[in-house]
Design a protein around this motif. Sequence first.
Motif, PDB file in Angstrom:
ATOM      1  N   MET A   1       0.857  -1.173   0.000  1.00 52.06           N
ATOM      2  CA  MET A   1       0.000   0.000   0.000  1.00 52.06           C
ATOM      3  C   MET A   1       0.901   1.233   0.000  1.00 52.06           C
ATOM      4  SD  MET A   1      -2.833   1.154   2.806  1.00 52.06           S
ATOM      5  CE  MET A   1      -3.669  -0.396   2.609  1.00 52.06           C
ATOM      6  N   SER A   2       0.572   2.200  -0.816  1.00 48.03           N
ATOM      7  CA  SER A   2       1.397   3.405  -0.910  1.00 48.03           C
ATOM      8  C   SER A   2       1.238   4.277   0.323  1.00 48.03           C
ATOM      9  CB  SER A   2       1.006   4.210  -2.156  1.00 48.03           C
ATOM     10  OG  SER A   2      -0.219   4.858  -1.951  1.00 48.03           O
ATOM     11  N   GLY A   3       2.212   5.158   0.537  1.00 48.27           N
ATOM     12  CA  GLY A   3       2.156   6.086   1.661  1.00 48.27           C
ATOM     13  C   GLY A   3       0.939   6.986   1.577  1.00 48.27           C
ATOM     14  N   PHE A   4       0.578   7.389   0.347  1.00 44.67           N
ATOM     15  CA  PHE A   4      -0.589   8.253   0.188  1.00 44.67           C
ATOM     16  C   PHE A   4      -1.857   7.516   0.581  1.00 44.67           C
ATOM     17  CE2 PHE A   4      -4.024  10.346  -2.123  1.00 44.67           C
ATOM     18  CZ  PHE A   4      -3.853  11.637  -1.675  1.00 44.67           C
ATOM     19  N   SER A   5      -1.949   6.223   0.227  1.00 49.15           N
ATOM     20  CA  SER A   5      -3.125   5.443   0.600  1.00 49.15           C
ATOM     21  C   SER A   5      -3.250   5.331   2.108  1.00 49.15           C
ATOM     22  CB  SER A   5      -3.065   4.047  -0.021  1.00 49.15           C
ATOM     23  OG  SER A   5      -3.183   4.127  -1.417  1.00 49.15           O
ATOM     24  N   LYS A   6      -2.134   5.105   2.779  1.00 42.97           N
ATOM     25  CA  LYS A   6      -2.154   5.045   4.241  1.00 42.97           C
ATOM     26  C   LYS A   6      -2.572   6.389   4.825  1.00 42.97           C
ATOM     27  CE  LYS A   6       1.328   1.468   4.711  1.00 42.97           C
ATOM     28  NZ  LYS A   6       2.669   1.141   5.144  1.00 42.97           N
ATOM     29  N   THR A   7      -2.047   7.460   4.265  1.00 45.81           N
ATOM     30  CA  THR A   7      -2.410   8.794   4.713  1.00 45.81           C
ATOM     31  C   THR A   7      -3.898   9.032   4.517  1.00 45.81           C
ATOM     32  OG1 THR A   7      -0.226   9.640   4.178  1.00 45.81           O
ATOM     33  CG2 THR A   7      -1.992  11.257   4.317  1.00 45.81           C
ATOM     34  N   PRO A  49      -2.056   8.593 -11.225  1.00 49.91           N
ATOM     35  CA  PRO A  49      -1.838   7.441 -10.330  1.00 49.91           C
ATOM     36  C   PRO A  49      -2.093   7.773  -8.853  1.00 49.91           C
ATOM     37  CG  PRO A  49       0.259   8.219 -11.223  1.00 49.91           C
ATOM     38  CD  PRO A  49      -0.836   8.969 -11.920  1.00 49.91           C
ATOM     39  N   ILE A  50      -1.874   9.015  -8.458  1.00 43.66           N
ATOM     40  CA  ILE A  50      -2.147   9.424  -7.080  1.00 43.66           C
ATOM     41  C   ILE A  50      -3.653   9.420  -6.834  1.00 43.66           C
ATOM     42  CG2 ILE A  50      -1.938  11.313  -5.412  1.00 43.66           C
ATOM     43  CD1 ILE A  50       0.651  12.114  -6.952  1.00 43.66           C
ATOM     44  N   LEU A  51      -4.397   9.940  -7.779  1.00 43.27           N
ATOM     45  CA  LEU A  51      -5.854   9.945  -7.677  1.00 43.27           C
ATOM     46  C   LEU A  51      -6.403   8.520  -7.694  1.00 43.27           C
ATOM     47  CD1 LEU A  51      -8.434  11.550  -7.428  1.00 43.27           C
ATOM     48  CD2 LEU A  51      -8.370  11.932  -9.902  1.00 43.27           C
ATOM     49  N   ASP A  52      -5.824   7.668  -8.547  1.00 40.72           N
ATOM     50  CA  ASP A  52      -6.239   6.262  -8.570  1.00 40.72           C
ATOM     51  C   ASP A  52      -5.994   5.600  -7.219  1.00 40.72           C
ATOM     52  OD1 ASP A  52      -7.041   6.476 -11.204  1.00 40.72           O
ATOM     53  OD2 ASP A  52      -5.241   5.526 -12.028  1.00 40.72           O
ATOM     54  N   ALA A  53      -4.852   5.905  -6.585  1.00 41.32           N
ATOM     55  CA  ALA A  53      -4.544   5.342  -5.267  1.00 41.32           C
ATOM     56  C   ALA A  53      -5.552   5.818  -4.225  1.00 41.32           C
ATOM     57  CB  ALA A  53      -3.126   5.721  -4.847  1.00 41.32           C
ATOM     58  N   ALA A  54      -5.929   7.084  -4.303  1.00 38.78           N
ATOM     59  CA  ALA A  54      -6.928   7.621  -3.368  1.00 38.78           C
ATOM     60  C   ALA A  54      -8.269   6.929  -3.555  1.00 38.78           C
ATOM     61  CB  ALA A  54      -7.076   9.132  -3.567  1.00 38.78           C
ATOM     62  N   LYS A  55      -8.679   6.750  -4.799  1.00 35.01           N
ATOM     63  CA  LYS A  55      -9.946   6.068  -5.078  1.00 35.01           C
ATOM     64  C   LYS A  55      -9.895   4.612  -4.624  1.00 35.01           C
ATOM     65  CE  LYS A  55     -11.200   8.992  -9.008  1.00 35.01           C
ATOM     66  NZ  LYS A  55     -11.332   9.044 -10.477  1.00 35.01           N
ATOM     67  N   LEU A  56      -8.749   3.974  -4.830  1.00 37.76           N
ATOM     68  CA  LEU A  56      -8.577   2.590  -4.398  1.00 37.76           C
ATOM     69  C   LEU A  56      -8.657   2.480  -2.875  1.00 37.76           C
ATOM     70  CD1 LEU A  56      -7.977  -0.310  -5.321  1.00 37.76           C
ATOM     71  CD2 LEU A  56      -5.547   0.237  -5.122  1.00 37.76           C
ATOM     72  N   ALA A  57      -8.051   3.422  -2.172  1.00 37.75           N
ATOM     73  CA  ALA A  57      -8.102   3.416  -0.708  1.00 37.75           C
ATOM     74  C   ALA A  57      -9.532   3.584  -0.214  1.00 37.75           C
ATOM     75  CB  ALA A  57      -7.202   4.517  -0.145  1.00 37.75           C
ATOM     76  N   ALA A  59     -12.281   2.823  -1.892  1.00 33.20           N
ATOM     77  CA  ALA A  59     -12.988   1.586  -2.237  1.00 33.20           C
ATOM     78  C   ALA A  59     -12.649   0.477  -1.241  1.00 33.20           C
ATOM     79  CB  ALA A  59     -12.642   1.156  -3.657  1.00 33.20           C
ATOM     80  N   ASP A  60     -11.388   0.409  -0.818  1.00 36.18           N
ATOM     81  CA  ASP A  60     -10.964  -0.603   0.149  1.00 36.18           C
ATOM     82  C   ASP A  60     -11.647  -0.391   1.495  1.00 36.18           C
ATOM     83  OD1 ASP A  60      -9.234  -2.840   0.959  1.00 36.18           O
ATOM     84  OD2 ASP A  60      -8.210  -1.331   2.180  1.00 36.18           O
ATOM     85  N   ILE A  67     -16.454   2.940   7.666  1.00 30.20           N
ATOM     86  CA  ILE A  67     -15.813   3.433   8.883  1.00 30.20           C
ATOM     87  C   ILE A  67     -16.872   3.805   9.897  1.00 30.20           C
ATOM     88  CG2 ILE A  67     -13.645   4.210   7.884  1.00 30.20           C
ATOM     89  CD1 ILE A  67     -14.786   6.877   7.404  1.00 30.20           C
ATOM     90  N   LEU A  68     -16.544   3.606  11.143  1.00 31.25           N
ATOM     91  CA  LEU A  68     -17.424   3.948  12.259  1.00 31.25           C
ATOM     92  C   LEU A  68     -18.852   3.458  12.048  1.00 31.25           C
ATOM     93  CD1 LEU A  68     -16.079   7.484  13.101  1.00 31.25           C
ATOM     94  CD2 LEU A  68     -15.697   5.372  14.350  1.00 31.25           C
ATOM     95  N   ASP A  69     -19.049   2.228  12.374  1.00 28.47           N
ATOM     96  CA  ASP A  69     -20.375   1.602  12.283  1.00 28.47           C
ATOM     97  C   ASP A  69     -20.903   1.532  10.864  1.00 28.47           C
ATOM     98  OD1 ASP A  69     -20.470   1.132  15.039  1.00 28.47           O
ATOM     99  OD2 ASP A  69     -21.305   3.119  15.427  1.00 28.47           O
ATOM    100  N   GLY A  70     -20.030   1.296   9.911  1.00 30.57           N
ATOM    101  CA  GLY A  70     -20.455   1.043   8.548  1.00 30.57           C
ATOM    102  C   GLY A  70     -20.756   2.249   7.684  1.00 30.57           C
ATOM    103  N   ARG A  71     -20.341   3.406   8.112  1.00 29.90           N
ATOM    104  CA  ARG A  71     -20.553   4.589   7.262  1.00 29.90           C
ATOM    105  C   ARG A  71     -19.696   4.478   6.007  1.00 29.90           C
ATOM    106  NH1 ARG A  71     -20.887  10.094  10.660  1.00 29.90           N
ATOM    107  NH2 ARG A  71     -22.763   9.578  11.803  1.00 29.90           N
ATOM    108  N   GLU A  72     -20.274   4.888   4.898  1.00 27.01           N
ATOM    109  CA  GLU A  72     -19.548   4.871   3.643  1.00 27.01           C
ATOM    110  C   GLU A  72     -18.658   6.104   3.558  1.00 27.01           C
ATOM    111  OE1 GLU A  72     -20.894   5.499  -0.827  1.00 27.01           O
ATOM    112  OE2 GLU A  72     -21.518   3.529  -0.037  1.00 27.01           O
ATOM    113  N   LEU A  73     -17.492   5.916   2.994  1.00 31.73           N
ATOM    114  CA  LEU A  73     -16.561   7.016   2.776  1.00 31.73           C
ATOM    115  C   LEU A  73     -16.715   7.502   1.344  1.00 31.73           C
ATOM    116  CD1 LEU A  73     -14.178   8.700   3.874  1.00 31.73           C
ATOM    117  CD2 LEU A  73     -12.666   6.899   3.041  1.00 31.73           C
ATOM    118  N   GLU A  74     -16.860   8.801   1.168  1.00 30.64           N
ATOM    119  CA  GLU A  74     -16.966   9.405  -0.164  1.00 30.64           C
ATOM    120  C   GLU A  74     -15.771  10.322  -0.384  1.00 30.64           C
ATOM    121  OE1 GLU A  74     -20.634  11.508  -0.662  1.00 30.64           O
ATOM    122  OE2 GLU A  74     -21.856   9.735  -0.280  1.00 30.64           O
ATOM    123  N   LEU A  75     -15.219  10.281  -1.580  1.00 27.30           N
ATOM    124  CA  LEU A  75     -14.093  11.130  -1.939  1.00 27.30           C
ATOM    125  C   LEU A  75     -14.564  12.201  -2.905  1.00 27.30           C
ATOM    126  CD1 LEU A  75     -10.991  11.579  -1.746  1.00 27.30           C
ATOM    127  CD2 LEU A  75     -10.799  10.155  -3.798  1.00 27.30           C
TER     128      LEU A  75
END
Length: 146
Positions: A1-7, A49-57, A59-60, A67-75
């Motif tokens: 996993m990239s550093g940006f994805s972890k961030t 590729p940075i944007l793709d990594a953010a979208k992948l994170a 989606a993951d 997060i937090l009781d099943g809330r969906e994350l939107e970018l």
Amino acid sequence: MSGFSKTLKCAAAAAALVTVMGAGPAMAQAVKLGALMAVTGPIANLVPPILDAAKLAVADVNANGGILDGRELELAVADTQGTAQGGVDAATKLVNIDNVTAVVGALMSGPNIAAAMGVWAMVLLALTLVGASLLLGKRLGAIFRA
């Protein structure tokens, strides 16, 4: 996993925490995370590729229960155009139109600092990748360096 994805995942968790602290327990709305990206401008060729990594994170996170009781994350992505004014405009859009809880980015110091000085005090959390040393000590809200 990239550093940006972890961030991005750390920012998502923090944004969710801040959102839950400010919302009632009955609300199950998505957590909106803003990303300031230079989709156009001098570093546009580096962004896909940075944007793709953010979208992948994102989606993951959502594929693993959200997060937090099943809330969906939107970018929500906003284009800084690689300029200071573009950074302010993009951050303003994220805060006032997209209603994000937190902001990640920008990828260049100029747009990042301008966005922080002009808009970031209006979000609950900002995670910066560049230009953080110039922002320390200023009362701009909760700004963290990744």
